[in-house]
Design a protein around this motif. Structure first.
Motif, PDB file in Angstrom:
ATOM      1  N   LYS A   1       0.681  -1.305  -0.038  1.00 18.57           N
ATOM      2  CA  LYS A   1      -0.017   0.053   0.137  1.00 18.57           C
ATOM      3  C   LYS A   1       0.792   1.363   0.056  1.00 18.57           C
TER       4      LYS A   1
ATOM      5  N   LYS B   1       0.172   3.007  -6.187  1.00 17.26           N
ATOM      6  CA  LYS B   1      -0.333   2.329  -7.224  1.00 17.26           C
ATOM      7  C   LYS B   1       0.458   1.957  -8.546  1.00 17.26           C
TER       8      LYS B   1
ATOM      9  N   LYS C   1     -13.067   0.159  -0.439  1.00 19.34           N
ATOM     10  CA  LYS C   1     -12.681   1.276  -0.618  1.00 19.34           C
ATOM     11  C   LYS C   1     -11.284   1.203  -0.043  1.00 19.34           C
TER      12      LYS C   1
ATOM     13  N   GLY D   1      -8.662   1.557  -2.355  1.00 13.51           N
ATOM     14  CA  GLY D   1      -8.521   3.014  -2.494  1.00 13.51           C
ATOM     15  C   GLY D   1      -9.714   3.566  -3.495  1.00 13.51           C
ATOM     16  N   SER D   2      -9.546   4.883  -4.152  1.00 17.15           N
ATOM     17  CA  SER D   2     -10.562   5.067  -4.996  1.00 17.15           C
ATOM     18  C   SER D   2      -9.794   5.897  -6.276  1.00 17.15           C
TER      19      SER D   2
ATOM     20  N   LYS E   1      -1.071  12.677  -3.544  1.00 14.07           N
ATOM     21  CA  LYS E   1      -1.998  11.499  -2.785  1.00 14.07           C
ATOM     22  C   LYS E   1      -1.719  10.156  -3.755  1.00 14.07           C
TER      23      LYS E   1
ATOM     24  N   THR F   1      -7.778   2.597  -9.987  1.00 13.28           N
ATOM     25  CA  THR F   1      -7.491   1.916  -8.484  1.00 13.28           C
ATOM     26  C   THR F   1      -6.394   0.658  -9.142  1.00 13.28           C
TER      27      THR F   1
END
Length: 236
Positions: free
Chosen positions: A23, A27, A88, A92-93, A110, A140
């Motif tokens: 995490k 991404k 979520k 994530g979003s 972010k 995502t």
């Protein structure tokens, strides 16, 4: 038996530790894999490699550890289907990186990407100037989805000397049998309004809907149901 319990606990703790690291990496480190898939994949590979060279510890220690990762992976997948909040948290979003040709710096931070990363991803989509982009969304999965401005669409509207409509994001209101509250907030509508327009009597009726979007310009819905039928509702 105490050793077996130790391996079982170590498997759980190592799974959580690897997941947190995945995490934190961001991404762009996992491409099309989800964080859970990434964590489970590298963990199973590591256990298998250790198993193949260890001639001291019993084989079932490694089998138990690998089974732990497998069961946890299956459990997370099932929980994600039942709990949107958990999905979520884990996945994530989507993040809007570019809006109306401008890079959103806060969202850029972010995403753990830098400007060069974003520009490279845009070029891979065929856009060499951010001014040609209406919206660019980091999914995502780590992929970048790009919506071009009206004048830059593949049909080359500008060459036809026709009025160019302002590009806009699609308003999704129902996703896989669940109300998408962010979509309702975007168009400033309530859940009761949505239920009334679609003829939904209670939340159980939501299960038949796969995807529902709303067009503010025509005040109409595009409805896709789980029986693969696609229909557009009439304007009321």
């Amino acid at each position: 038996m105490s050793d077996v319990i130790t391996v079982l606990l170590n498997g759980i703790f190592s799974f959580l530790f690897v997941f947190v690291l995945a995490k934190l990496l961001g991404k762009k480190q996992i491409a099309e894999l989800s964080f859970t898939d990434y964590a489970i994949g590298i963990s199973l590979g590591s256990i298998a490699a250790e198993w193949s060279t260890d001639v001291v510890n019993p084989w079932y220690f490694y089998a138990i550890a690998m089974a732990v990762f497998f069961v946890l992976g299956m459990a997370v997948t099932l929980l994600q289907r039942k709990t949107p909040f958990l999905k979520k948290v884990l996945h994530g979003s989507p993040i809007v990186i570019i809006s109306d040709g401008k890079i959103d710096y806060q969202n850029l931070k972010k995403s753990k990407l830098d400007v060069n990363d974003v520009l490279g991803m845009c070029r891979a989509k065929g856009f060499f100037d951010t001014k040609d982009i209406a919206f660019a969304v980091l999914e995502t999965s780590g992929d970048l989805s790009v919506l071009p401005k009206g004048s830059e669409k593949p049909t080359v509207v500008s060459d036809l000397d026709l009025p160019v409509e302002q590009a806009s994001m699609t308003n999704y209101l129902i996703l896989d049998g669940r109300v998408y509250n962010d979509g309702l907030t975007e168009i400033e509508k309530s859940e009761s309004w949505l239920f009334e327009r679609l003829g939904i009597k209670n939340k159980k009726d939501l299960k038949k809907f796969l995807l529902v979007s709303y067009d503010e310009k025509t005040d109409s819905f595009d409805v896709q149901t789980k029986n693969k039928q696609v229909q557009a509702s009439e304007t009321k």
